[in-house]
Enzyme design. Sequence first.
Site, short mmCIF file in Angstrom:
data_model
loop_
_atom_site.label_atom_id
_atom_site.label_comp_id
_atom_site.label_asym_id
_atom_site.label_seq_id
_atom_site.Cartn_x
_atom_site.Cartn_y
_atom_site.Cartn_z
N GLU A 195 38.91 30.71 33.48
CA GLU A 195 39.28 30.59 34.89
C GLU A 195 40.80 30.46 35.03
O GLU A 195 41.41 31.08 35.92
CB GLU A 195 38.54 29.38 35.50
N LYS B 139 43.19 33.10 37.09
CA LYS B 139 44.10 32.69 38.17
C LYS B 139 45.49 33.24 37.91
O LYS B 139 46.16 33.74 38.82
CB LYS B 139 44.20 31.16 38.28
N GLU C 13 45.68 37.10 38.48
CA GLU C 13 45.61 37.59 39.86
C GLU C 13 46.77 37.12 40.71
O GLU C 13 47.16 37.82 41.65
CB GLU C 13 44.26 37.27 40.51
N TRP D 62 41.06 47.31 53.15
CA TRP D 62 41.18 47.29 51.69
C TRP D 62 40.72 48.67 51.25
O TRP D 62 39.56 49.03 51.41
CB TRP D 62 40.30 46.19 51.10
N GLY E 32 33.08 49.34 54.63
CA GLY E 32 31.98 49.76 53.75
C GLY E 32 32.25 51.17 53.24
O GLY E 32 33.39 51.62 53.21
N CYS F 255 37.55 44.87 53.88
CA CYS F 255 38.03 45.25 55.20
C CYS F 255 37.56 44.21 56.23
O CYS F 255 36.46 43.70 56.14
CB CYS F 255 37.55 46.63 55.68
O1 M6R Z 1 32.72 35.87 46.99
P1 M6R Z 1 32.36 35.82 45.54
O2 M6R Z 1 32.29 34.41 45.03
O3 M6R Z 1 31.12 36.58 45.21
O4 M6R Z 1 33.56 36.52 44.80
C1 M6R Z 1 33.52 36.74 43.42
C2 M6R Z 1 34.87 37.15 42.89
O5 M6R Z 1 35.29 38.35 43.51
C3 M6R Z 1 35.93 36.06 43.12
O6 M6R Z 1 35.56 34.86 42.53
C4 M6R Z 1 37.28 36.52 42.54
O7 M6R Z 1 37.19 36.63 41.15
C5 M6R Z 1 38.39 35.55 42.94
N1 M6R Z 1 39.48 36.27 43.52
C6 M6R Z 1 38.93 34.78 41.81
O8 M6R Z 1 39.95 33.91 42.19
#
Ligand code: M6R
Length: 621
Positions: free
Chosen positions: A489, A493, A496, A78, A105, A2
């Site tokens: 990775e 990608k 998502e 969110w 939160g 959010c």
């Molecule tokens: O902000 P952070 O690096 O802690 O986030 C971790 C994951 O939520 C983040 O890498 C997520 O997997 C991405 N959307 C991947 O592209």
Amino acid sequence: MCGIVGYVGGQQGLNIAVEALRRMEYRGYDSSGVAVVDGAGSINIVKRAGKLANLEDKIAEVGAESLAGSTAIGHTRWATHGRPTDQNAHPHLSFDGKAAIVHNGIIENFAPLREQLIKDGVELKSETDSEVAAHLLAQAYNEGETAGDFRASALKVLGGLEGAFTLLFTHADHPGTVIAARRSTPLIVGIGEGEMFLGSDVAAFIEHTKQAVELGQDSVVIITADDFEILNFDGTPGEGKEFTIDWDLAAAEKGGYDSFMMKEIHEQPDAVRDTLVGHFIDGRIVLDEANISEAELKAVNKVFVVACGSAYHSGLLAKYAIEHWVRIPVEIEVASEFRYRDPVLDANTLVVAVSQSGETADTLEAVRHAKTQGAKVLAVCNTNGSQIPRESDAVLYTHAGPEIGVASTKAFLAQVAANYIVGLALAQAKGTKYPDEIREIWTALEEIPAKIAEVLSCEEQVTEIARTLGAIKTMLFLGRGVGFPVALEGALKLKELAYIHAEGFAAGELKHGPIALIEDDLPVVVVVPSPRGVKVLHSKIVSNIQEIRARGAKTIVIAEEGDDAVEPFANWLIRIPKSSTIMQPLLATVPLQYLSAEIARQCGNDDIDKPRNLAKSVTVE
Ligand code: M6R
């Protein structure tokens, strides 16, 4: 999760809030809304499910003049509690129409609070945990010893809340004031001239001011047009840290690309270069931003990397590098599992918490757990002043700049580079690499930004491959050694961005089950290790490619220049510059970013910056 914005000043609050929400939308886009205090004893709210564009349509429908006023709060959501509907969108208004709140939160004790409100005859309009805060504020303001006192009422409400929250309160009787509070979720104050801003991060207001204040845990801030006052939850004076924002507005905008993600892919040479700057001086690795001594590093006998998603994949690469360079065990753990597994940690364990946002709740909890076990925690983070670095013993910042696209690209590469710096610092402190060896590795690292720039030129080729593939239902990604995290990775990608099933495997695992998935025309990406590296790995993956080709797969092979052995087995061959084994992931990842973005577009997902169901920072466990 959010995005939250707030404004008090001389301009129309609506315009400032909507613009700020546009920059906060990456944090969540299930719904959005604004509340404006009009100065005549009313609060006017407009909110809508869906992306910000829906809110703007609604504002056009009701007319911006009905939302006049120079005090505003806004929210982009969110969803956690309650579906993404108009009713569940923030701001929430109190039963008497006088108090409005936005919340980021989770209010963990919302159920008993809600029950009590219902007993008091309050009609709750949403399914959210947040709405209770608006009614509680009105109750506190209307009766008892806090009656008529906005500040005391807000403090009273805060005293009764459990969980993690950023809350912004407005009251119709108090135009010109916003009261905000934070516990474990972010909130930054922007100091303008005759105007004050609030935002979940600085992108909310960098257009207006570069002066900002970060607030400590359990802080309340009261903003008016000319001033701000920081309190603790008990009303005693609190503290904040003023800083100058070094990101510019352009960094938070698209710079001519059709999406933030494409812009961020192209920024990767700079992201890695900037992350390296200042960490190799007079032949020595320097962790100058990391408040951890050489002696403490020397004493480290085990490393844990905790992270989520792409950051976790960067941690897998840290394992390969650190074990190879430092010869100490490195465990890598998905942050959400870490503290529930009772990991074995002590004062000589270094826990490296990797997070772009610095807010990821799973990683933050892992950090807290590590600290209670007496381990030293080093954060690798891209966001100055965020919670994870604040709670860690030391921090090594990545300098990728703001990453707005939900899919991590430049932040991921910067994390890999930063993790390698940590590895080299350990190797230096423990003497497992001679200075000349460290210099050689550093030189290889410094050559990477220029090589990434070369790889960027594969965009056209990769786009063409994605178009030729046409409609696909599933895709596999294979790698060996450091190519395995790259495969994971790549698969993440694609999932998502394109909403297509994708899996990454260690190529050697294929024969233990996943090879059954191979059928005619199944596209399989293979990340081929350098033939100049561990010889046996290269020849083994060439065999793996043959195995899948024999079963009908179409192979998209990523291999270094001059690696001719793979050519006969590749339906498509993407070349990357030669590099040392450990550095290769910094190059091999890039084509996979293009690939997933283009496949997403082929699938009709044009808004690759905001994939469905996701948010940029995940502040719930
Ligand atoms: O902000 P952070 O690096 O802690 O986030 C971790 C994951 O939520 C983040 O890498 C997520 O997997 C991405 N959307 C991947 O592209």
